[in-house]
Write an enzyme that holds these catalytic residues in place. Structure first.
Site, PDB file in Angstrom:
ATOM      1  N   HIS A   1       1.341   5.067  -2.351  1.00  0.00           N
ATOM      2  CA  HIS A   1       0.792   5.904  -3.429  1.00  0.00           C
ATOM      3  C   HIS A   1       1.926   6.550  -4.219  1.00  0.00           C
ATOM      4  CE1 HIS A   1      -3.502   5.999  -2.063  1.00  0.00           C
ATOM      5  NE2 HIS A   1      -2.918   5.521  -0.988  1.00  0.00           N
TER       6      HIS A   1
ATOM      7  N   GLY B   1      -9.878   8.252  -1.332  1.00  0.00           N
ATOM      8  CA  GLY B   1     -10.466   9.584  -1.150  1.00  0.00           C
ATOM      9  C   GLY B   1     -11.407   9.671   0.038  1.00  0.00           C
TER      10      GLY B   1
ATOM     11  N   ASP C   1       1.769   9.075  -6.200  1.00  0.00           N
ATOM     12  CA  ASP C   1       1.719  10.541  -6.142  1.00  0.00           C
ATOM     13  C   ASP C   1       2.054  11.094  -4.756  1.00  0.00           C
ATOM     14  OD1 ASP C   1      -0.658   9.462  -5.302  1.00  0.00           O
ATOM     15  OD2 ASP C   1      -1.888  10.428  -6.833  1.00  0.00           O
TER      16      ASP C   1
ATOM     17  N   HIS D   1       0.858  -1.199   0.000  1.00  0.00           N
ATOM     18  CA  HIS D   1       0.000   0.000   0.000  1.00  0.00           C
ATOM     19  C   HIS D   1       0.887   1.241   0.000  1.00  0.00           C
ATOM     20  CE1 HIS D   1      -4.007   1.901   1.196  1.00  0.00           C
ATOM     21  NE2 HIS D   1      -3.170   2.899   0.946  1.00  0.00           N
TER      22      HIS D   1
ATOM     23  N   GLU E   1     -10.504   3.934   7.321  1.00  0.00           N
ATOM     24  CA  GLU E   1      -9.268   4.649   7.683  1.00  0.00           C
ATOM     25  C   GLU E   1      -9.656   5.820   8.589  1.00  0.00           C
ATOM     26  OE1 GLU E   1      -5.483   6.806   5.454  1.00  0.00           O
ATOM     27  OE2 GLU E   1      -7.285   6.397   4.321  1.00  0.00           O
TER      28      GLU E   1
ATOM     29  N   HIS F   1      -9.999   1.667   0.022  1.00  0.00           N
ATOM     30  CA  HIS F   1      -9.694   2.442   1.234  1.00  0.00           C
ATOM     31  C   HIS F   1     -10.990   2.546   2.043  1.00  0.00           C
ATOM     32  CE1 HIS F   1      -6.124   3.850  -0.916  1.00  0.00           C
ATOM     33  NE2 HIS F   1      -5.705   4.414   0.194  1.00  0.00           N
TER      34      HIS F   1
END
Ligand SMILES: [Zn+2]
Length: 304
Positions: free
Chosen positions: A48, A215, A50, A46, A247, A244
């Protein structure tokens, strides 16, 4: 990636902007003295793309493309992105506005960040990584709206996947690491999701292994059927699914991810424990929770 006590031998310093910012921001906190990485071969599932650009690369492309970002040097950029107190997830995500315009919409930049990502991971001792990103966030053509205030260009989400794949393939060879990718749908952009699953199908044999939904978890899934339809198509075509959930959101978001979106892995999922029945059910199912202790610490909702 996890913060851990120092193992034997010398530890590599992190290179990515977010990780350096996290280290800087927490230098006086209870994380002081902790090492960022264990010196063992690692698998990372996991992470990202970006959130893993090198600050020097961001500055380089901002200058070359004459794109205004709020920093002139890598050190300044790290300072701007750093924070001393845990943030909400939304506050954390606003930091992306500072630097994404330097990379998005540029062929060379997109390929390079994917390549450099593997260089960083290899230095951290990662032997297998699944890196995720939203193809739409790096595009400037055939994407509505065009993100980060970019002018319209000629890089479509499909081009982005192709460029990232090129960077990953070259990085795999150069740094002796195995890389796969996960394409992200964004909760606030349900109109992108069907294209995301189509890209997963198209590039299924070319690094892409799964679909993700990332998101703002407070957004209602029922009001955004694009995500559900994309995940139904993923099930139909044998595309693996992670979401996701839990969280920052309640256990009901996790339940929805498993029951409606047929998630096989859950991104984070911490709030699942607030629903003991669900928690037990997922334990019995051997659900894989992709957890990240350092990020949990850094965002306020989990810090409480
Ligand atoms: Zn994530």
């Amino acid at each position: 990636m996890g913060w851990a006590s120092t193992g034997e031998g010398e530890l590599e310093k992190p290179d990515s902007l977010i990780c350096q910012a996290a280290q800087r921001g927490n230098s006086s906190s209870r994380m002081e003295g902790k090492a960022c990485y264990l010196n063992r071969p690692k698998v990372e599932l996991h992470v990202h793309l970006d959130g893993s650009f090198k600050p020097e690369t961001i500055i380089h492309f901002a200058k070359r493309r004459q794109i205004k970002i709020p920093a002139d040097t890598a050190e300044e950029l790290i300072r701007i992105v750093s924070y001393n107190e845990p943030l909400t997830l939304t506050e954390f995500l606003t930091k992306f506005n500072y630097y994404m315009p330097a990379i998005a919409g540029d062929r060379e930049a997109i390929k390079r960040v994917a390549y450099e990502f593997l260089e960083m991971k290899a230095k951290e001792g990662v032997v297998y990584v699944e890196v995720r990103y939203s193809p739409h966030f790096l595009a400037n053509s055939k994407v509505d709206p065009i993100p980060w205030g970019q002018k319209e260009g000629d890089i479509t989400p499909d081009d982005v996947v192709n460029l990232v794949n090129q960077g990953l393939r070259e990085g795999e060879k150069a740094f002796n690491i195995k890389a796969r990718s996960i394409l992200c749908c964004m909760r606030h952009m349900p109109n992108w999701s069907l294209e995301v699953v189509e890209l997963c199908k198209k590039y299924q044999n070319d690094t892409v292994v799964a679909i993700d939904l990332a998101g703002d978890e407070s957004l209602n899934l029922e009001a955004a059927p694009g995500h559900r339809k994309a995940y139904e198509e993923a099930v139909r075509c044998g595309i693996h699914r992670t979401v996701h959930a839990g969280e920052v959101g309640p256990p009901s978001v996790v339940k929805e991810a498993v029951e409606v979106l047929k998630a096989e892995r859950i991104g984070h999922g911490y709030h699942t424990i607030e629903d003991p029945h669900l928690y037990k059910e997922l334990l019995n199912k051997k659900m894989h929770f992709e957890v990240c202790n350092v990020f949990t610490f850094m965002i306020m909702d989990c810090h409480k």
